[in-house]
Design a protein around this motif. Structure first.
Motif, PDB file in Angstrom:
ATOM      1  N   TRP A 177     152.227 -11.531  69.124  1.00 39.28           N
ATOM      2  CA  TRP A 177     153.505 -11.938  69.721  1.00 39.28           C
ATOM      3  C   TRP A 177     154.616 -11.900  68.684  1.00 39.28           C
ATOM      4  O   TRP A 177     155.710 -11.385  68.936  1.00 39.28           O
ATOM      5  CB  TRP A 177     153.349 -13.335  70.305  1.00 39.28           C
ATOM      6  CG  TRP A 177     154.602 -13.847  70.943  1.00 39.28           C
ATOM      7  CD1 TRP A 177     155.665 -14.411  70.318  1.00 39.28           C
ATOM      8  CD2 TRP A 177     154.916 -13.801  72.334  1.00 39.28           C
ATOM      9  NE1 TRP A 177     156.632 -14.732  71.235  1.00 39.28           N
ATOM     10  CE2 TRP A 177     156.194 -14.373  72.479  1.00 39.28           C
ATOM     11  CE3 TRP A 177     154.242 -13.352  73.461  1.00 39.28           C
ATOM     12  CZ2 TRP A 177     156.807 -14.503  73.712  1.00 39.28           C
ATOM     13  CZ3 TRP A 177     154.855 -13.484  74.687  1.00 39.28           C
ATOM     14  CH2 TRP A 177     156.117 -14.047  74.812  1.00 39.28           C
ATOM     15  N   LYS A 178     154.335 -12.432  67.512  1.00 34.80           N
ATOM     16  CA  LYS A 178     155.380 -12.521  66.484  1.00 34.80           C
ATOM     17  C   LYS A 178     155.789 -11.138  66.015  1.00 34.80           C
ATOM     18  O   LYS A 178     156.910 -10.931  65.572  1.00 34.80           O
ATOM     19  CB  LYS A 178     154.885 -13.373  65.318  1.00 34.80           C
ATOM     20  CG  LYS A 178     155.059 -14.843  65.651  1.00 34.80           C
ATOM     21  CD  LYS A 178     154.795 -15.737  64.488  1.00 34.80           C
ATOM     22  CE  LYS A 178     155.009 -17.191  64.876  1.00 34.80           C
ATOM     23  NZ  LYS A 178     154.169 -18.079  64.103  1.00 34.80           N
ATOM     24  N   PRO A 195     156.211 -18.056  70.741  1.00 35.15           N
ATOM     25  CA  PRO A 195     155.143 -17.673  71.671  1.00 35.15           C
ATOM     26  C   PRO A 195     154.902 -18.769  72.706  1.00 35.15           C
ATOM     27  O   PRO A 195     155.025 -19.953  72.383  1.00 35.15           O
ATOM     28  CB  PRO A 195     153.929 -17.483  70.765  1.00 35.15           C
ATOM     29  CG  PRO A 195     154.256 -18.185  69.508  1.00 35.15           C
ATOM     30  CD  PRO A 195     155.732 -18.151  69.365  1.00 35.15           C
ATOM     31  N   ALA A 214     158.677 -10.256  77.481  1.00 34.01           N
ATOM     32  CA  ALA A 214     158.025 -10.138  76.176  1.00 34.01           C
ATOM     33  C   ALA A 214     156.543  -9.814  76.357  1.00 34.01           C
ATOM     34  O   ALA A 214     155.995  -8.987  75.631  1.00 34.01           O
ATOM     35  CB  ALA A 214     158.187 -11.430  75.397  1.00 34.01           C
ATOM     36  N   LEU A 215     155.908 -10.430  77.341  1.00 34.23           N
ATOM     37  CA  LEU A 215     154.500 -10.130  77.613  1.00 34.23           C
ATOM     38  C   LEU A 215     154.344  -8.671  78.041  1.00 34.23           C
ATOM     39  O   LEU A 215     153.373  -8.011  77.674  1.00 34.23           O
ATOM     40  CB  LEU A 215     153.975 -11.029  78.729  1.00 34.23           C
ATOM     41  CG  LEU A 215     153.393 -12.376  78.334  1.00 34.23           C
ATOM     42  CD1 LEU A 215     152.981 -13.144  79.568  1.00 34.23           C
ATOM     43  CD2 LEU A 215     152.188 -12.197  77.434  1.00 34.23           C
ATOM     44  N   SER A 251     144.918 -12.954  74.373  1.00 36.01           N
ATOM     45  CA  SER A 251     145.006 -11.752  73.532  1.00 36.01           C
ATOM     46  C   SER A 251     144.112 -10.619  74.016  1.00 36.01           C
ATOM     47  O   SER A 251     144.013  -9.597  73.359  1.00 36.01           O
ATOM     48  CB  SER A 251     144.649 -12.116  72.097  1.00 36.01           C
ATOM     49  OG  SER A 251     143.345 -12.641  72.058  1.00 36.01           O
ATOM     50  N   LEU A 269     154.526  -6.702  74.988  1.00 35.40           N
ATOM     51  CA  LEU A 269     153.330  -6.954  74.184  1.00 35.40           C
ATOM     52  C   LEU A 269     152.158  -6.127  74.681  1.00 35.40           C
ATOM     53  O   LEU A 269     151.344  -5.638  73.895  1.00 35.40           O
ATOM     54  CB  LEU A 269     152.988  -8.441  74.279  1.00 35.40           C
ATOM     55  CG  LEU A 269     151.988  -9.025  73.297  1.00 35.40           C
ATOM     56  CD1 LEU A 269     152.565  -8.995  71.908  1.00 35.40           C
ATOM     57  CD2 LEU A 269     151.656 -10.439  73.691  1.00 35.40           C
TER      58      LEU A 269
END
Lengths: 324, 206
Positions: B45-46, B54, A131-132, A100, A135
């Motif tokens: 992530w969610k 995840p 997705a990362l 994170s 993010l």
């Protein structure tokens, strides 16, 4: 001699005896020879089904062979992947696990295979990488991809071509060992600027299941920043550092060594998952081919029988029409 | 349902909870799903990608390490890992001596937490009267406050498998190469060879 002749005669007479209309019976056996011209039109051809069956059988042979190959490769690589699992654990114990962490320059290292026919492992790593990327997207952050393996390259090049900074393929052409992986890691470290490397790979769990995983490697500056700020790796400050002139020098070495170790394990785990996924994919496709073959055989036999039945009906109805 | 029945059969009323836990434990696998990893990461992530689970993170696959004990433990727990094997895994020993770049370093239980770079040299593991010696190429050693020591090396061999004659031969070869080297990279290569071989020689004779 005489007996044999009699038997031959007897056989000739059997139809005459058994059939109620001996004369017509003889005629009807002759009838098809006159009608042969039109035969192909009316009866159903089994040639197409036969060809289809042949090709399905060949495909089944291929998938079976591929399954065998994957199984034998899996056995060899699984032992090595399991042996390499101790390698990254000290780093996680020391530096913690920081997926994170928010930094400016993110580099996503996507590990995939060079060859297809291995189920969903490549698209899973690509999905997780995308997705990362989303993010970590932000106004002042910059995210790049480093891609290992042909398949992820083919998928990611379509929509994020400008974000790919490095690709490497044909990883598994040679035997995967630590030296080779550390050369690759060195290449990445030299050519790509990063604050955090996020390695995406599939961790091998069993032949039928793999777990998409992301490991994070921080650059020495970020490690220092984070340990000063406290938080997850705040305990690093309490460690004495031996060797090297300065702390940052040791941290630099440490980060590089960490990256090569994590990469080594990741590459092996991914190769192992690939073989496992290929094995199960090939297993299910040979089973599917078997099912298809069964269905085709059924269709073939049914068609064959139907054409025989049609012929018989023709003969009999023709005969009865003549007598009628 | 079966598990309930089994635990009812197998447990005494007085120790229901602990016995049930003890029975269930062998079934848990290496992957501890109880730890959901980094919660902030999972949350974020969610929010961004709700339709994909995840990914796992390495801490979810780790054996949990014990917290720092209040009293000094009598044994040192050592993990000695190589890329192709785990030589020692969670082994309790009395002392290890590692070849740090600053000199040989003895590690006893309760050592100050340290990160040490290692140079080619002798690693010895003391367990009672039993001493096991390895020659390691290079790497790192981490000593944690909870008397855990992690030693990572790129290559290691037990010392009794090294042939002294070959070491001597290699040392001579590289010394010769060093004197005849012309370019910088050749010189550096020869120097590494000389260093490794002399360390090996020292470990064998000393």
């Amino acid at each position: 001699m005489a007996m044999a002749a009699l038997r031959r005669e007897g056989r000739r007479f059997v139809p005459l005896v058994s059939s109620p209309n001996p004369v017509n019976a003889i005629r009807s056996t002759l009838a098809p020879t006159e009608e042969q011209v039109g035969l192909g039109v009316r009866s159903i051809s089994t040639q197409i089904v036969r060809n289809r069956m042949k090709s399905v059988r060949n495909i089944q042979k291929i998938t079976k062979a591929m399954k065998m190959v994957a199984a034998s490769k899996l056995r060899a690589i699984q032992v090595r992947a399991e042996n390499s699992r101790g390698l990254w654990q000290p780093f996680t114990a020391l530096l913690g696990d920081t997926p994170s962490v928010s930094v400016k320059k993110n580099v996503i290292v996507t590990i995939s295979s060079d060859k297809g026919l291995c189920g969903g492992i490549n698209s899973t790593s690509v999905k997780i990488s995308r997705a990362l990327y989303r993010l970590n997207a932000g106004p002042d952050t910059e995210t790049k991809y480093v891609i290992l393996g042909e398949k992820a390259k083919a998928q990611l090049i379509r929509d994020s071509k400008k974000d790919i900074s490095l690709t490497m393929t044909e990883l598994q052409k040679n035997f995967l060992n630590y030296t080779q992986v550390s050369v690759i890691a060195d290449d990445i470290l030299k050519n790509v600027e990063f604050d955090a490397l996020r390695i995406v790979f599939n961790k091998f769990q069993s032949v039928v299941s793999f777990l998409p995983t992301t490991a994070t490697v921080l650059s020495p500056e970020i490690v220092e920043r984070e340990s000063e700020a406290g938080g997850k790796i705040g305990s690093l400050d309490s460690y004495e550092i031996e060797g090297g002139e300065t702390k940052s020098e040791v941290l630099q070495n440490l980060a590089e060594f960490q990256f090569s170790c994590v990469m080594f394990n990741a590459v092996l785990e991914n190769a192992c998952s690939e073989q496992g996924a290929r094995m199960s994919a090939m297993d299910s496709s040979s089973r599917n081919a078997g099912d298809m073959l069964d269905r085709l055989t059924l269709t073939y036999n049914r068609t064959r029988q139907a054409s025989i039945t049609t012929e018989l009906i023709e003969i009999i109805s023709g005969a009865s029409a003549l007598t009628g | 349902m079966f598990r309930q029945v089994a635990s009812r059969i197998l447990t005494r009323p007085t120790t229901t909870y602990s016995a049930a836990a003890a029975i269930r434990r062998p079934f848990s696998t290496e992957v501890a799903d109880t730890t959901s990893g980094d919660e902030a990461f999972v949350e974020a992530w969610k929010k961004v990608v709700p339709n994909i689970d995840p990914p796992k993170t390495p801490s979810q696959f780790m054996h949990p390490r014990p917290p720092t004990p209040s009293t000094l433990p009598t044994k040192l727990t050592v993990n000695f890992v190589l890329p192709y094997a785990s030589e020692l895994s969670q082994k309790e020993v009395d002392m290890v001596i590692v070849p740090a770049t600053t000199g040989q370093m003895g590690i006893l239980p309760g050592h100050v937490p340290t990160i040490a770079e290692l140079k080619p040299g002798l690693l010895s593991v003391h367990e009672g009267n039993d001493i096991k010696k390895y020659f390691i190429s290079s790497g790192f050693a981490f000593i944690h406050p909870n008397s855990y020591a992690d030693i990572l090396a790129v290559e290691a061999v037990p010392l009794d498998r090294v042939d002294p004659a070959q070491v001597q031969k290699g040392l001579n070869e590289f010394t010769q190469k060093l004197s005849s080297a012309t370019t910088d990279s050749e010189k550096a290569e020869a120097q590494i060879g000389v260093d490794v071989h002399s360390a090996l020689n020292f470990a064998l004779t000393g």
